[in-house]
Design a protein around this motif. Structure first.
Motif, mmCIF file in Angstrom:
data_model
loop_
_atom_site.group_PDB
_atom_site.id
_atom_site.type_symbol
_atom_site.label_atom_id
_atom_site.label_comp_id
_atom_site.label_asym_id
_atom_site.label_seq_id
_atom_site.Cartn_x
_atom_site.Cartn_y
_atom_site.Cartn_z
ATOM 1 N N PRO A 285 0.803 -1.232 0.000
ATOM 2 C CA PRO A 285 0.000 0.000 0.000
ATOM 3 C C PRO A 285 0.833 1.278 0.000
ATOM 4 O O PRO A 285 0.348 2.331 -0.427
ATOM 5 C CB PRO A 285 -0.817 -0.125 1.298
ATOM 6 N N ALA A 286 2.091 1.193 0.460
ATOM 7 C CA ALA A 286 2.934 2.389 0.528
ATOM 8 C C ALA A 286 3.797 2.579 -0.709
ATOM 9 O O ALA A 286 4.579 3.532 -0.777
ATOM 10 C CB ALA A 286 3.833 2.315 1.772
ATOM 11 N N LEU A 287 3.638 1.699 -1.701
ATOM 12 C CA LEU A 287 4.559 1.728 -2.836
ATOM 13 C C LEU A 287 4.450 3.027 -3.645
ATOM 14 O O LEU A 287 5.459 3.547 -4.133
ATOM 15 C CB LEU A 287 4.307 0.521 -3.739
ATOM 16 N N GLU A 288 3.240 3.552 -3.796
ATOM 17 C CA GLU A 288 3.075 4.778 -4.588
ATOM 18 C C GLU A 288 3.833 5.955 -3.976
ATOM 19 O O GLU A 288 4.167 6.910 -4.670
ATOM 20 C CB GLU A 288 1.595 5.116 -4.740
ATOM 21 N N GLN A 289 4.109 5.892 -2.671
ATOM 22 C CA GLN A 289 4.847 6.967 -2.010
ATOM 23 C C GLN A 289 6.332 6.651 -1.853
ATOM 24 O O GLN A 289 7.068 7.416 -1.222
ATOM 25 C CB GLN A 289 4.257 7.232 -0.614
ATOM 26 N N HIS A 290 6.775 5.546 -2.438
ATOM 27 C CA HIS A 290 8.187 5.171 -2.296
ATOM 28 C C HIS A 290 9.058 6.258 -2.925
ATOM 29 O O HIS A 290 8.828 6.658 -4.078
ATOM 30 C CB HIS A 290 8.439 3.824 -2.981
ATOM 31 N N ILE A 296 12.946 8.175 -9.803
ATOM 32 C CA ILE A 296 13.479 7.619 -11.052
ATOM 33 C C ILE A 296 12.461 6.850 -11.877
ATOM 34 O O ILE A 296 12.757 6.467 -13.006
ATOM 35 C CB ILE A 296 14.681 6.690 -10.775
ATOM 36 N N GLY A 297 11.260 6.603 -11.335
ATOM 37 C CA GLY A 297 10.312 5.752 -12.044
ATOM 38 C C GLY A 297 9.004 6.433 -12.350
ATOM 39 O O GLY A 297 8.950 7.617 -12.677
ATOM 40 N N GLY A 298 7.922 5.680 -12.211
ATOM 41 C CA GLY A 298 6.598 6.195 -12.498
ATOM 42 C C GLY A 298 5.589 5.068 -12.526
ATOM 43 O O GLY A 298 5.959 3.887 -12.600
ATOM 44 N N LEU A 299 4.316 5.436 -12.477
ATOM 45 C CA LEU A 299 3.237 4.448 -12.492
ATOM 46 C C LEU A 299 2.284 4.648 -13.659
ATOM 47 O O LEU A 299 1.376 3.843 -13.858
ATOM 48 C CB LEU A 299 2.445 4.530 -11.174
#
Length: 651
Positions: A285-290, A296-299
């Motif tokens: 659940p916390a991955l989007e705030q990593h 360096i990335g994106g969703l």
């Protein structure tokens, strides 16, 4: 013009007539080996010590051995016959190496082996050469080969030949030989009509070769890698990795289930972003705030698309191209790329990029029969967008082209697999601590080094947190190990099914904490204790409570809804197994896990004796030829199989 023959024995006679005495022969890795020519050569010299042979190559692929009467052999026999064909030309020298049966006057030196296949071969282990892929051409030149032999493709109506699957080393080796002031080796081509034609820089004039062998048909199938199922752990790794890819960037991936999982995750991110985000939330659940995802990335889906630049093109790249993820084109015109980078490009520049640019570069390819069919059937415009290049152009900065390559390889993400990682950031990828080689270094070090050399690149090593050792789980996060492939001073990013560890520029204590945070919960305490004993961790450090979620059952529960609804299928890139065989593979995998120890085997056998027949057992037993058990051993195998099918049945 080259000399033309149709008989492999005639090609061998021609070679022996041009080279007196010992023979030093180089052949490409994997698919590019001329099987018929090499088998004819080995048959000619196997019992003739007057012609000592040294063969320099790598990855001598051999179909699985289906000998015996066990469950694995019963499963493999029909599959191997269907998938590889009854006429597949197994490499005679490779079969001999596996048995330690090469004659004394024959040596086969390899820099990369079929993973785990030759751990028991003294001849293979003694003749292994540890090399970075980019060092192979010069190492071959140092050995002054008399000839380079290679499988090629021929295009109807063309006077040229295509190096096709292996544009990696041949031309680099010739250049390295000439640079040493040595005579150019003889070049022998074996034409295979099954081999997909790849144009552009992969083509040469027929006169490039001294001899062209065109054996008569029928032509056997190309070696097809059977696509393996993707587990929960594999999917978690691929999903975490997919969040570190930046739109408009550059992608390199390796081979295997982890690469398949990453490819599927990237496709899901692009084609069904809502589902992708639901899966990520269930995973973490916390991955989007990593912080690393933001940095360096994106969703988001890929608006610009990615440029693929990888030593090996494989199944994942096929899917990424087909789904529109791989589509950012690059050009070899430096001034054009500079104008694109600084925003001063003309309309004509964009038109030229669209017409002449390429979105996928590789040095060799290997995959399934479906992958080869895709290459054969590519429309002309898509075929032109895939460039097979020298390894010196892919795995490093080519002399004189570094500025261009930096412009092409923006926001590069290099994803490779390792077997184990240490808490201080070293990686174990190719060999065991006793020195025996599992596979080879290949290009892994090249890409790790390039990730540090490019301004906005990152190198990611993916590994499973756990491994099975004789039925007992062991951690793949080690305090230390007696062999390393990537030294800890090149540490960057590690990913396993429990998360992301960013080690670049970190202190040793920070590395320990990050790696412990992705260690299975059962192994965290002893790892932390070793770190404290080595003065690498404060004595009062307390592991966060959420680390206790690092358990296989927690992961499986999180992903279970998406396994059931098909969002995370067993075979995301397609399968070479029938649906019935896929069920059997799950069952056989369960049996392997549950009979790895003496106690586990006893418990499983007792459970099998109590297991009643299932509704569909008959068709599985028939496929395994156990419908009429002959003797106690077959009767027990049938019982074990019934139990495994029941325990792995999908609802």
């Amino acid at each position: 013009m080259p000399h033309h023959v149709t008989d492999p024995d005639a090609a061998v006679a021609w070679l022996l007539a041009h080279v007196g005495g010992p023979l030093r022969i180089a052949a490409p890795l994997a698919l590019g080996k001329p099987h018929r020519l090499l088998n004819a050569l080995y048959a000619r010299i196997e019992n003739d010590p007057s012609h000592p042979l040294q063969l320099y190559t790598a990855l001598s692929l051999d179909p699985p051995d289906a000998a015996g009467d066990g469950l694995q052999a019963r499963f493999l026999r029909p599959f191997v016959e269907r998938h590889f064909g009854t006429d597949f030309p197994r490499l005679a020298y490779a079969r001999a190496i596996a048995r330690d049966a090469l004659p004394a006057h024959v040596q086969v030196e390899e820099f990369y082996m079929q993973s785990g296949a030759l751990l028991g071969s003294a001849q293979a282990q003694r003749a292994y050469t540890s090399l970075n892929y980019t060092h192979v051409a010069d190492a071959l030149a140092q050995r002054a080969p008399h000839a380079i032999v290679q499988k090629v493709a021929r295009h109807e109506g063309s006077t040229r030949l295509s190096l096709s699957c292996n544009n990696d080393l041949t031309q680099d080796t010739i250049d390295a030989v000439i640079a040493r002031g040595l005579p150019r080796p003889l070049l022998i081509a074996e034409v295979d009509p099954e081999l997909p034609w790849m144009g552009g820089s992969a083509t040469v004039e027929a006169g490039f070769f001294d001899l062209v062998l065109t054996p008569p048909g029928p032509y056997p199938k190309l070696f097809g890698l059977p696509r393996q199922p993707v587990s929960d752990a594999d999917y978690a790794i691929g999903l975490y990795a997919s969040t570190l890819v930046r739109d408009g960037g550059t992608l390199q991936i390796g081979i295997g289930a982890l690469a398949d999982a990453l490819s599927h995750a990237l496709v899901l991110r692009h084609t069904d972003n809502a589902c992708y985000r639901r899966v990520l939330h269930a995973l973490d659940p916390a991955l989007e705030q990593h912080p690393l995802v933001h940095a360096i990335g994106g969703l988001e889906p890929f608006d610009i698309g990615l440029y693929g630049c990888s030593e090996m093109l494989n199944e994942g790249f096929r899917k990424l191209v087909q789904s529109g993820v791989i589509r950012r084109k690059v050009h070899d015109d430096l001034t054009l790329m500079q104008r694109l980078a600084n925003g001063s490009a003309y309309t004509a520049d964009h038109a030229r990029l669209a017409e002449e640019g390429e979105y996928l570069h590789g040095a060799f390819y290997l995959g399934s029969p479906e992958f080869y069919d895709w290459l054969r059937q590519l429309p002309a415009d898509q075929g032109r967008a895939i460039g097979m290049r020298r390894i010196s152009e892919i795995n490093q900065f080519r002399s004189g082209d570094e500025t261009l390559q930096r412009l092409q390889r923006r926001q590069a993400r290099f994803f490779n697999s390792c077997m184990m990682a240490t808490a201080l950031g070293a990686a174990v990828s190719d060999a065991l601590d006793d020195g025996r080689v599992v596979s080879g270094v290949g290009g892994q070090y090249n890409f790790v080094a390039m990730a540090h050399a490019l301004d906005d690149a990152r190198g990611v090593l993916m590994f499973r947190a756990l491994r099975d050792d004789a039925g007992k789980a062991q951690s793949n996060v080690r305090w230390n190990y007696g062999h390393t492939t990537i030294p800890r001073h090149l540490r960057d990013i590690f990913i396993n099914e429990y998360g992301i560890a960013d080690l670049r520029g970190m202190t040793d204590e920070d590395c320990v904490i990050a790696m412990a945070g992705i260690t299975d919960a059962a192994f965290q305490a002893p790892l932390l204790q070793q770190a404290r004993a080595a003065k690498k961790l404060a004595g009062d450090f307390v592991a966060p409570a959420h680390w206790q979620r690092n358990r296989a059952q927690v992961l499986s529960a999180a992903l279970a809804p998406f396994r059931r609804d098909g969002s995370l299928p067993d075979y995301p890139l397609g399968s070479d197994f029938t649906p019935l065989e896929q069920d059997l593979l799950r069952a056989l995998g369960w049996l392997k896990t549950n009979t790895g120890s003496a106690g586990g085997k006893l418990r499983t056998v007792l459970a099998a004796l109590r297991q009643g027949p299932g509704d569909n057992d008959a068709m599985y037993l028939q496929r395994m030829r156990l419908e009429r058990a002959a003797g106690f051993s077959e009767w027990l195998d049938a019982r074990l199989l019934r139990l495994a099918l029941a325990r792995t049945a999908r609802t």
